[in-house]
Design an enzyme around this catalytic site. Structure first.
Site, PDB file in Angstrom:
ATOM      1  N   ASP A  13       1.490  -1.556  11.681  1.00 43.80           N
ATOM      2  CA  ASP A  13       2.679  -2.201  11.159  1.00 43.80           C
ATOM      3  C   ASP A  13       3.874  -1.349  11.593  1.00 43.80           C
ATOM      4  O   ASP A  13       3.712  -0.181  11.971  1.00 43.80           O
ATOM      5  CB  ASP A  13       2.572  -2.284   9.635  1.00 43.80           C
ATOM      6  CG  ASP A  13       3.840  -2.802   8.991  1.00 43.80           C
ATOM      7  OD1 ASP A  13       4.327  -3.863   9.394  1.00 43.80           O
ATOM      8  OD2 ASP A  13       4.354  -2.102   8.095  1.00 43.80           O
ATOM      9  N   ASP A  15       7.704  -1.274  10.056  1.00 43.37           N
ATOM     10  CA  ASP A  15       8.517  -0.704   8.983  1.00 43.37           C
ATOM     11  C   ASP A  15       7.632  -0.127   7.883  1.00 43.37           C
ATOM     12  O   ASP A  15       6.793  -0.825   7.317  1.00 43.37           O
ATOM     13  CB  ASP A  15       9.427  -1.776   8.384  1.00 43.37           C
ATOM     14  CG  ASP A  15      10.374  -2.371   9.415  1.00 43.37           C
ATOM     15  OD1 ASP A  15      11.452  -1.803   9.617  1.00 43.37           O
ATOM     16  OD2 ASP A  15      10.013  -3.401  10.013  1.00 43.37           O
ATOM     17  N   ASP A 171       1.189  -0.318   5.659  1.00 41.79           N
ATOM     18  CA  ASP A 171       1.590   0.177   4.341  1.00 41.79           C
ATOM     19  C   ASP A 171       1.771  -0.939   3.324  1.00 41.79           C
ATOM     20  O   ASP A 171       2.366  -0.727   2.271  1.00 41.79           O
ATOM     21  CB  ASP A 171       2.903   0.969   4.445  1.00 41.79           C
ATOM     22  CG  ASP A 171       4.110   0.070   4.676  1.00 41.79           C
ATOM     23  OD1 ASP A 171       4.054  -0.780   5.591  1.00 41.79           O
ATOM     24  OD2 ASP A 171       5.107   0.205   3.938  1.00 41.79           O
TER      25      ASP A 171
END
Length: 223
Positions: A13, A15, A171
């Site tokens: 991922d 960001d 995250d």
């Protein structure tokens, strides 16, 4: 499922996993609030939902917003963010070294993000990664986005890697759900924004506290 050692590819991922983009996103929301005469947003509260996207940040940062208000302000918020997209955004400590390590060992890496391409591509370019990552799958380039597995499978194809031999690191719960549905081993990045969640409950194959844990894990491959 266990993590293959060594992997054929590692997907991330963007960001909250590869980069801390919260300073620029929160700054854009602060500028928007000043523009429209709203009180300054709670920066820490907004930071926790960065991985959930622009609408989530507006819901958290604007005073008592309804969905019509969120949709009305979203284009301007994103336009302000685009102007400052890499002013303060930086890779998390240890990420640059890990990407160098992957490349040195001939392991492809790529990015699977729900960020729209018109924002993701300039950010990746500004970070110097455009010519390095084997895949950049943004949130608007396919018919579905995470937690659907399609973007992860597409990135595996671009990286010429089998899903079962690809790590997917993220995250947000949606990252783990997408990776599991695609058949990739999953790593929850506990250093990220987490959207207020507990990564230990996401059923990832591993939860790692810091990017240095990725390098330590790769070190077990003997590569």
């Amino acid at each position: 499922m266990t993590l293959p050692m060594p992997p054929q590819a590692v997907l991330f991922d963007l960001d909250g996993t590869l980069v801390d983009s919260a300073p620029d996103l929160v700054g854009a929301l602060q500028a928007l609030c000043a523009e429209i005469g709203a009180p300054p947003p709670d920066a820490e509260a907004v930071r926790t939902v960065v991985s959930a996207g622009g609408r989530a940040m507006l819901r958290r940062g604007l005073p008592q917003p309804d969905e019509a208000t969120v949709e009305r302000h979203l284009p301007r918020f994103l336009a302000i963010y685009a102007e400052r997209i890499a002013e303060a955004t930086r890779p998390y400590a240890g990420i640059a070294d890990f990407l160098d390590r992957l490349e040195a060992e001939g392991i492809a890496w790529g990015i699977v993000t729900n960020k729209p391409g018109w924002l993701a591509r300039p950010l990746v370019e500004r970070l110097g990664w455009a010519g390095r990552c084997a895949a950049l799958v943004s949130g608007d380039c396919l018919a579905a986005k995470k937690p659907d597995p399609l973007p992860v499978l597409h990135a595996c194809g671009l990286a010429a890697a089998e899903p079962a031999r690809t790590w997917f690191v993220g995250d947000d719960r949606r990252d783990i759900e997408a990776g599991r549905a695609a058949g990739t081993p999953t790593v929850a990045a506990a250093w990220g924004y987490l959207d207020g969640g507990d990564p230990a409950t996401w059923q990832a194959d591993l939860v790692i506290a810091a990017p240095s844990g990725l390098s330590a894990l790769l070190g077990r491959t003997g590569g």
